[in-house]
Write an enzyme that holds these catalytic residues in place. Structure first.
Site, PDB file in Angstrom:
ATOM      1  N   GLU A 113       0.835  -1.218   0.000  1.00  0.00           N
ATOM      2  CA  GLU A 113       0.000   0.000   0.000  1.00  0.00           C
ATOM      3  C   GLU A 113       0.863   1.258   0.000  1.00  0.00           C
ATOM      4  OE1 GLU A 113      -2.021  -1.118   3.587  1.00  0.00           O
ATOM      5  OE2 GLU A 113      -0.773   0.207   4.806  1.00  0.00           O
ATOM      6  N   LYS A 115       2.650   4.709   1.087  1.00  0.00           N
ATOM      7  CA  LYS A 115       3.070   5.344   2.346  1.00  0.00           C
ATOM      8  C   LYS A 115       2.751   6.831   2.213  1.00  0.00           C
ATOM      9  CE  LYS A 115       6.868   5.510   5.622  1.00  0.00           C
ATOM     10  NZ  LYS A 115       6.946   6.938   5.886  1.00  0.00           N
ATOM     11  N   ASP A 117       2.387  10.656   2.840  1.00  0.00           N
ATOM     12  CA  ASP A 117       3.277  11.610   3.487  1.00  0.00           C
ATOM     13  C   ASP A 117       2.442  12.610   4.286  1.00  0.00           C
ATOM     14  OD1 ASP A 117       5.560  12.828   4.239  1.00  0.00           O
ATOM     15  OD2 ASP A 117       5.972  13.785   2.314  1.00  0.00           O
ATOM     16  N   TYR A 224      -4.872   2.772   8.283  1.00  0.00           N
ATOM     17  CA  TYR A 224      -4.082   1.607   7.894  1.00  0.00           C
ATOM     18  C   TYR A 224      -3.767   0.701   9.080  1.00  0.00           C
ATOM     19  CZ  TYR A 224      -0.534   5.076   9.189  1.00  0.00           C
ATOM     20  OH  TYR A 224       0.179   6.049   9.834  1.00  0.00           O
ATOM     21  N   LYS A 313      11.305   3.096   0.606  1.00  0.00           N
ATOM     22  CA  LYS A 313      11.333   4.532   0.326  1.00  0.00           C
ATOM     23  C   LYS A 313      11.531   4.763  -1.164  1.00  0.00           C
ATOM     24  CE  LYS A 313      11.047   6.868   4.241  1.00  0.00           C
ATOM     25  NZ  LYS A 313      11.557   8.170   4.593  1.00  0.00           N
ATOM     26  N   CYS A 407      13.359  47.978 -10.669  1.00  0.00           N
ATOM     27  CA  CYS A 407      12.770  46.882 -11.435  1.00  0.00           C
ATOM     28  C   CYS A 407      13.712  46.456 -12.562  1.00  0.00           C
ATOM     29  CB  CYS A 407      11.428  47.348 -12.015  1.00  0.00           C
ATOM     30  SG  CYS A 407      10.731  46.173 -13.186  1.00  0.00           S
ATOM     31  N   CYS A 410      11.865  47.569 -16.067  1.00  0.00           N
ATOM     32  CA  CYS A 410      11.567  48.939 -16.499  1.00  0.00           C
ATOM     33  C   CYS A 410      12.380  49.981 -15.753  1.00  0.00           C
ATOM     34  CB  CYS A 410      10.073  49.225 -16.333  1.00  0.00           C
ATOM     35  SG  CYS A 410       9.575  49.417 -14.612  1.00  0.00           S
ATOM     36  N   CYS A 425       6.960  46.377  -8.131  1.00  0.00           N
ATOM     37  CA  CYS A 425       7.319  47.411  -9.092  1.00  0.00           C
ATOM     38  C   CYS A 425       6.075  48.274  -9.201  1.00  0.00           C
ATOM     39  CB  CYS A 425       7.655  46.792 -10.450  1.00  0.00           C
ATOM     40  SG  CYS A 425       7.664  48.025 -11.770  1.00  0.00           S
ATOM     41  N   CYS A 430       4.889  49.338 -16.545  1.00  0.00           N
ATOM     42  CA  CYS A 430       5.999  48.372 -16.674  1.00  0.00           C
ATOM     43  C   CYS A 430       5.608  47.300 -17.698  1.00  0.00           C
ATOM     44  CB  CYS A 430       6.291  47.742 -15.323  1.00  0.00           C
ATOM     45  SG  CYS A 430       7.447  46.360 -15.396  1.00  0.00           S
TER      46      CYS A 430
HETATM   47  S1  IVH Z   1       1.919   1.312   9.214  1.00  0.00           S
HETATM   48  C1  IVH Z   1       3.238  -0.503  13.095  1.00  0.00           C
HETATM   49  N1  IVH Z   1       1.092   2.120   6.899  1.00  0.00           N
HETATM   50  O1  IVH Z   1       4.812   6.078   8.099  1.00  0.00           O
HETATM   51  C2  IVH Z   1       3.096   0.062  11.748  1.00  0.00           C
HETATM   52  N2  IVH Z   1       2.373   3.624   8.203  1.00  0.00           N
HETATM   53  O2  IVH Z   1       7.590   5.723   8.917  1.00  0.00           O
HETATM   54  C3  IVH Z   1       2.545   1.411  11.764  1.00  0.00           C
HETATM   55  N3  IVH Z   1       2.659   5.823   7.170  1.00  0.00           N
HETATM   56  O3  IVH Z   1       4.306   6.353  11.559  1.00  0.00           O
HETATM   57  C4  IVH Z   1       2.634   2.155  10.525  1.00  0.00           C
HETATM   58  N4  IVH Z   1       1.506   5.410   5.350  1.00  0.00           N
HETATM   59  O4  IVH Z   1       2.931   7.852   9.978  1.00  0.00           O
HETATM   60  C5  IVH Z   1       1.783   2.431   7.997  1.00  0.00           C
HETATM   61  N5  IVH Z   1       0.245   2.727   4.834  1.00  0.00           N
HETATM   62  C6  IVH Z   1       0.923   3.019   5.926  1.00  0.00           C
HETATM   63  C7  IVH Z   1       1.500   4.297   6.098  1.00  0.00           C
HETATM   64  C8  IVH Z   1       2.234   4.554   7.257  1.00  0.00           C
HETATM   65  C9  IVH Z   1       2.195   6.328   6.018  1.00  0.00           C
HETATM   66  C10 IVH Z   1       3.497   6.571   8.112  1.00  0.00           C
HETATM   67  C11 IVH Z   1       3.042   6.514   9.545  1.00  0.00           C
HETATM   68  C12 IVH Z   1       4.168   5.865  10.284  1.00  0.00           C
HETATM   69  C13 IVH Z   1       5.338   6.218   9.398  1.00  0.00           C
HETATM   70  C14 IVH Z   1       6.473   5.288   9.618  1.00  0.00           C
END
Ligand code: IVH
Length: 675
Positions: A113, A115, A117, A224, A313, A407, A410, A425, A430
């Site tokens: 799944e 991750k 941000d 999640y 990552k 500027c 001009c 400006c 201009c």
């Molecule tokens: S699982 C015990 N699933 O990534 C496992 N974390 O670097 C708990 N995060 O603290 C985390 N997407 O803030 C999980 N699909 C995902 C995630 C996810 C983002 C974040 C979360 C976690 C951090 C870890």
């Protein structure tokens, strides 16, 4: 350098970077560089076990607590995830898990799944009711952000009947890319600071002291993890848990999938690398989890992270490069924006050679100087920006950069207006401003005139065919066809595109005119309320201010624009050229119940200021004169009314309506329910 020395240095750096990231939402180095330092520290500690200390940052989840919110001790610690950075490391992790479970790599089932941000959040439900929401904090103790989380629209406030008595739903709070764009558009309209990226915006929004502010931020929550604190659910698969959460009304990642075997899992995780920019939210990696809860239990966790999950990552969206020069560009409002000229660098799939530095204060704050090595960031579709300079020990730096006083286009004066952080400006003639104004007018979010891009506008201006946006509508095919690179055919189509833009709704015209602080949201409100440009042009300041979504700053800017003789001339030309200047369905929002009726308000009406009450009448087609006459339809009598108005109304036999009836008068336009 001896290992002990390097370990000490790394620990110090990591603590410092961690604090900047978590406590101040202001990263000092790109995520990838940070991760590399942690990995180096871990490797050194592993090779030198005698140097390992319990409070080493490698042993902690990260993040310090701020002071504003009350602490919450998590029922179960909120662990972090270990990271891998390429396929080999991912396969090595999966092989270790298979070995631990005594399984062939082809038979382990994974969930793969995105991750997200954003920020981790744990929401506690007792007897089906949301009772508390907490941030991760240091993993053991987080911050109570319940009030703010209750304002997130996609967080269920109650669970359906039959749900366990005690559960925690964990997931990520984030801003979708499109919501982030809109939020920043709004910030721009209000002349407020824009957010650097969706993550910072989400962090800032979640940790607001005032939940009314959080409520205005379009935060979302994606779950999640389901923590079944009373162990009352009979599920044995993570993906089944996610299905249950979805049934309860939680958002779970639509892109997640179950994959059987390491090969399929790796393949799926690579899918995210190629599709990360197609997703509606920013991701910084892929999370791979063992699906079976029993297998998870068997694998266990370290104090920091589970062994049954890993984060792959993705290559960083931030890169370092050299700052070659700092220059200033002039926008359509005359705003002078400093930008960095960079040694070209590949960020998030495209080459970046320029990046914004926002304004004078930002350059000073970031203290970036020509010759520095700088971090460049690109979040989603946002314009690249310089995050900060990277300190290179022993490197001599150039002098701090000075904002120019004239500027570059001009030679007119550059001025900083009042409290604003921007420099302008101030020469209305201009040429750079003129050109940007026309480019903006033709752009997709405004009049959307196909074929009228930067180059074409520059040509039309330099050949003297246009001076202002209004001139576009009287362009003739023969003249346009003479331009370099144009022929009869393309001139024909450009002029036809311009002609068809005459029908654009008023809201688009208002965006296109580039009135300061008026972006798409305010433009729509204004267009909807007035319907016609001519009505908007006459609107008093108080009425503009009273519109939803239009505050005093926008109102004043519109008011001033409408009273500028240049605006009148421009409109005159546009009307003569046949531009429609009206908003279809504008009465949809406000029904014209009081057309032609003069209504005098005296005394206080609950829920309205004096101007607000008058505005409410005018917006429904009525008028609200300051004195009573024979023509007055009725007098609304509120708290502490003016004696002269009341006696005049009595004398002339004008109906008087108690203020409590005001709302009904507005919605029906009649004096009593029976009329
Ligand atoms: S699982 C015990 N699933 O990534 C496992 N974390 O670097 C708990 N995060 O603290 C985390 N997407 O803030 C999980 N699909 C995902 C995630 C996810 C983002 C974040 C979360 C976690 C951090 C870890």
């Amino acid at each position: 350098m001896k290992p002990a020395q390097r370990i000490a240095e790394l620990r110090e750096l990591i603590v410092q970077y961690n604090e900047a990231y978590f406590t101040h939402d202001a990263p000092l180095v790109p995520d990838a560089d940070f991760d590399a330092l942690v990995r180096e520290l871990k490797a050194l500690e592993e090779a030198n076990p005698d140097l390992l200390e319990v409070d080493s940052p490698s042993q902690r989840v990260g993040g310090a607590l701020s002071v504003v919110f009350s602490p919450v001790t998590h029922a179960e610690p909120m662990l972090s995830l270990d990271n891998v950075f390429d396929v080999d490391e991912l396969v090595a992790w999966a092989d270790r898990a298979c070995k631990g479970l005594d399984l062939e790599p082809a038979f382990l089932r994974f969930a793969v799944e995105p991750k997200i941000d954003g920020l981790a959040l744990s929401i506690r439900y007792e007897n089906g009711t949301l009772v508390q929401a907490a941030t991760r904090g240091d993993g053991r103790v987080g911050e109570d952000v319940s009030d703010n989380v209750r304002t997130i629209s996609n967080v269920p406030k109650r669970l359906p009947n039959g749900a366990p008595n005690l559960v925690e739903v964990r997931g990520e709070v984030f801003l979708a890319k499109s919501d982030f764009e809109q939020l920043n558009a709004r910030q721009r309209e209000l002349g407020q600071k824009e957010f650097a990226n969706p993550r910072n915006a989400a962090a800032g929004s979640l940790r607001q002291k005032d939940s009314a502010v959080s409520a205005q931020r379009p935060l979302s929550f994606l779950s999640y993890q389901l923590v079944d604190l009373g162990s009352s659910l009979a599920l044995d698969s993570y993906l089944d848990q996610m299905d249950l959460l979805a049934q309860w009304g939680f958002l779970t990642a639509p892109e997640k999938s179950g994959e059987l075997g390491v090969t399929a899992m790796v393949e799926r995780s690579s899918w995210f690398e190629t599709h990360r920019h197609d997703l509606p939210y920013d991701i910084d990696g892929v999370v791979i989890k063992v699906d079976s809860l029993a297998q998870r239990e068997a694998l266990g966790s370290t104090s920091r992270a589970p062994r049954w999950a890993i984060a792959r990552k993705l290559p960083p969206e931030e890169r370092t490069t050299k700052l070659l020069a700092i220059e200033v560009s002039i926008g359509r409002t005359g705003r002078a924006t400093p930008y960095a000229v960079l040694e070209p660098v590949l960020v998030a799939g495209s080459t970046v050679s320029m990046a914004t530095l926002h304004n004078q204060d930002q350059v000073a704050l970031k203290d970036v100087r020509v010759g520095d090595t700088v971090i460049v960031r690109k979040a989603g579709d946002v314009i690249p920006e310089v995050v900060s300079a990277v300190e290179v020990k022993g490197q001599k730096r150039s002098a701090p950069w000075k904002f120019p006083s004239t500027c570059p286009e001009c030679d007119g004066a550059l001025e900083r207006l009042g409290e604003e952080s921007d420099t302008y400006c101030v020469n209305p003639a201009c040429p750079a401003q003129q050109m940007q104004k026309i480019i903006h007018f033709a752009s997709r979010g405004a009049m959307d005139i196909e074929g009228l891009g930067d180059q074409r506008v520059a040509q039309l201006l330099s050949e003297g065919l246009i001076k202002d946006v209004a001139d576009l509508f009287s362009l003739e095919i023969q003249a346009v066809a003479q331009l370099e690179g144009m022929g009869e055919l393309s001139a024909n189509s450009l002029v036809a595109n311009i002609q068809s833009a005459k029908e654009r709704p008023l809201s688009k015209v208002l965006v296109g005119l580039g009135i300061r602080h008026v972006g798409p949201v305010a433009a729509r409100e204004l267009a909807k309320a007035f319907g016609e440009y001519s009505a908007l042009a006459k609107a008093p300041l108080e009425i503009l201010e009273s519109l939803p979504g239009v505050g005093p700053i926008i109102a004043e800017s519109v008011f001033d624009y409408m009273r500028d003789p240049e605006s009148a001339l421009r409109m005159d030309k546009m009307v003569k050229a046949g531009v429609t200047l009206s908003e279809p369905n504008s009465s949809e929002g406000i029904e014209q119940t009081l057309t032609g009726k003069a209504i005098v308000v005296t005394g206080g009406v609950e829920g309205y200021t004096r101007e607000g009450a008058e505005a409410a009448i005018v917006l429904r087609g009525g008028t609200s004169p300051g004195s009573v006459s024979k023509k007055t339809f009725c007098v609304v009598v509120g708290e502490a009314p003016g004696a002269s108005k009341v006696s005049k109304a009595e004398e002339l036999g004008i109906p008087m309506l108690p203020a409590s009836e005001f709302e009904r008068l507005l919605s029906t336009g009649s004096l009593s329910p029976n009329l």
